[in-house]
Scaffold this motif. Structure first.
Motif, mmCIF file in Angstrom:
data_model
loop_
_atom_site.group_PDB
_atom_site.id
_atom_site.type_symbol
_atom_site.label_atom_id
_atom_site.label_comp_id
_atom_site.label_asym_id
_atom_site.label_seq_id
_atom_site.Cartn_x
_atom_site.Cartn_y
_atom_site.Cartn_z
ATOM 1 N N GLN A 46 -6.373 -61.223 16.680
ATOM 2 C CA GLN A 46 -4.925 -61.109 16.554
ATOM 3 C C GLN A 46 -4.566 -60.643 15.158
ATOM 4 N N THR A 47 -3.578 -59.773 15.085
ATOM 5 C CA THR A 47 -3.034 -59.330 13.799
ATOM 6 C C THR A 47 -1.517 -59.255 13.875
ATOM 7 N N PRO A 48 -0.828 -59.524 12.779
ATOM 8 C CA PRO A 48 -1.372 -60.073 11.539
ATOM 9 C C PRO A 48 -1.639 -61.566 11.670
ATOM 10 N N LYS A 49 -2.274 -62.152 10.695
ATOM 11 C CA LYS A 49 -2.510 -63.600 10.709
ATOM 12 C C LYS A 49 -1.256 -64.359 10.317
ATOM 13 N N HIS A 50 -0.490 -63.772 9.442
ATOM 14 C CA HIS A 50 0.758 -64.390 8.997
ATOM 15 C C HIS A 50 1.839 -63.313 9.010
ATOM 16 N N LEU A 51 3.066 -63.725 9.342
ATOM 17 C CA LEU A 51 4.172 -62.786 9.347
ATOM 18 C C LEU A 51 5.449 -63.536 8.975
ATOM 19 N N VAL A 52 6.126 -62.998 7.963
ATOM 20 C CA VAL A 52 7.431 -63.530 7.576
ATOM 21 C C VAL A 52 8.444 -62.419 7.823
ATOM 22 N N LYS B 98 12.508 -55.932 13.041
ATOM 23 C CA LYS B 98 11.704 -55.688 14.234
ATOM 24 C C LYS B 98 10.247 -55.630 13.812
ATOM 25 N N LYS B 99 9.416 -56.404 14.473
ATOM 26 C CA LYS B 99 7.991 -56.403 14.166
ATOM 27 C C LYS B 99 7.225 -56.561 15.468
ATOM 28 N N SER B 100 5.908 -56.369 15.385
ATOM 29 C CA SER B 100 5.053 -56.542 16.566
ATOM 30 C C SER B 100 3.823 -57.355 16.225
ATOM 31 N N LEU B 101 3.423 -58.204 17.165
ATOM 32 C CA LEU B 101 2.153 -58.903 17.072
ATOM 33 C C LEU B 101 1.161 -58.176 17.984
ATOM 34 N N LYS B 102 -0.095 -58.128 17.508
ATOM 35 C CA LYS B 102 -1.101 -57.417 18.290
ATOM 36 C C LYS B 102 -2.263 -58.325 18.633
ATOM 37 N N CYS B 103 -2.851 -58.062 19.788
ATOM 38 C CA CYS B 103 -3.980 -58.843 20.282
ATOM 39 C C CYS B 103 -4.959 -57.885 20.941
ATOM 40 N N GLU B 104 -6.242 -58.085 20.669
ATOM 41 C CA GLU B 104 -7.265 -57.204 21.231
ATOM 42 C C GLU B 104 -8.472 -58.017 21.671
ATOM 43 N N GLU C 215 14.339 -70.886 14.925
ATOM 44 C CA GLU C 215 13.568 -71.774 15.810
ATOM 45 C C GLU C 215 12.390 -71.070 16.479
ATOM 46 N N ASP C 216 12.300 -69.759 16.306
ATOM 47 C CA ASP C 216 11.164 -69.016 16.840
ATOM 48 C C ASP C 216 9.952 -69.092 15.916
ATOM 49 N N SER C 217 10.127 -69.678 14.764
ATOM 50 C CA SER C 217 8.991 -69.861 13.848
ATOM 51 C C SER C 217 7.958 -70.756 14.528
ATOM 52 N N ALA C 218 6.724 -70.277 14.599
ATOM 53 C CA ALA C 218 5.671 -71.005 15.322
ATOM 54 C C ALA C 218 4.358 -70.255 15.159
ATOM 55 N N LEU C 219 3.316 -70.825 15.728
ATOM 56 C CA LEU C 219 2.021 -70.136 15.836
ATOM 57 C C LEU C 219 1.992 -69.450 17.200
ATOM 58 N N HIS D 41 -10.142 -67.723 26.399
ATOM 59 C CA HIS D 41 -10.557 -67.545 25.009
ATOM 60 C C HIS D 41 -9.321 -67.254 24.179
ATOM 61 N N PHE D 42 -9.159 -68.020 23.131
ATOM 62 C CA PHE D 42 -7.974 -67.885 22.290
ATOM 63 C C PHE D 42 -8.297 -67.133 21.008
ATOM 64 N N GLY D 43 -7.322 -66.367 20.549
ATOM 65 C CA GLY D 43 -7.402 -65.775 19.224
ATOM 66 C C GLY D 43 -7.013 -66.785 18.170
ATOM 67 N N ASP D 44 -7.125 -66.375 16.911
ATOM 68 C CA ASP D 44 -6.797 -67.274 15.800
ATOM 69 C C ASP D 44 -5.300 -67.457 15.617
ATOM 70 N N GLY D 45 -4.513 -66.622 16.271
ATOM 71 C CA GLY D 45 -3.069 -66.798 16.199
ATOM 72 C C GLY D 45 -2.408 -66.037 15.069
ATOM 73 N N THR D 46 -1.110 -65.846 15.228
ATOM 74 C CA THR D 46 -0.254 -65.310 14.162
ATOM 75 C C THR D 46 0.759 -66.388 13.822
#
Lengths: 114, 111
Positions: free
Chosen positions: A6-12, A18-24, A84-88, A104-109
């Protein structure tokens, strides 16, 4: 090390961004999942993709928009989020018919909304 | 309603002691999973239990499944500090149906 990346690991981000989380994953899994996890709580399912098609949407607000471009990739597009959307945010994958295989889980964002 | 109940939710135990975490689930699931999560980290798969009477062991952890009682247990033997984490059980179903998680048991092993 996990087999789901998963990327990124952290996002503020601000509430207007507008941003995107990615998973592969390259395990050949045909089901992919997005979970949201608040501190000290279990993961809560958001979306399930099966064979690149959205099969489950757990009544997630439209400010979260999933996308599955191909069988290895899963994105989560974010727009106008609330504090309130702040979370892992965890991505997971599983094998079709794989009863003896766990998800199987990723490390999360870790997402923080300012 | 699908429901998975774990107890205890919090567990503080001394090093060297034994203890059991219980997981009750509400339906006739055909699989039960145990996961470990360290603070700020992802979920690590520990055990997959598929049939009544299944028992699996890895190091100081042993998991069992009783489908008739809809109960799974995670037994900790001679606890060590490294086992401190949150442990989740999760009920699984056929197809690509999502897991139903318990609330988790936060384990703290103290000297």
């Amino acid at each position: 090390d996990t087999e789901v990346t998963q990327t990124p690991k952290h996002l503020v981000m601000g509430m207007t961004n507008k941003k995107s989380l990615k998973c592969e994953q390259h395990m050949g899994h045909r089901a992919m999942y997005w979970y949201k996890q608040k501190a000290k709580k279990p993961p809560e399912l958001m979306f399930v993709y099966s064979y690149e098609k959205l099969s489950i949407n757990e009544s997630v607000p439209s400010r979260f928009s999933p996308e599955c471009p191909n069988s290895s990739l899963l994105n989560l597009h974010l727009h106008a989020l609330q504090p309130e959307d702040s979370a892992l945010y965890l991505c997971a994958s599983s094998q079709e018919g794989g009863r003896n295989q766990p998800q199987h889980f990723g490390d999360g964002t870790r997402l923080s909304i300012l | 309603e699908l429901k998975v109940e774990q107890n205890p939710l919090f567990l503080s135990m001394q090093e060297g002691k034994n203890y059991t975490i219980y997981c009750n689930y509400s339906t006739t699931s055909d699989r039960l999973y145990w996961y470990r999560q360290d603070p700020g980290k992802s979920l690590e798969s520990l055990f997959v239990l598929l049939s009544n009477g299944a028992v699996k062991q890895e190091g100081r952890l042993m998991a069992s499944l009783d489908t008739k009682a809809r109960l799974s247990t995670l037994h900790i033997t001679a606890a060590v500090h490294d086992l401190s984490a949150t442990y989740f059980c999760a009920e699984g179903f056929s197809g690509n149906t999502p897991l139903v998680f318990g609330k988790g048991t936060r384990l703290s092993v103290i000297a």
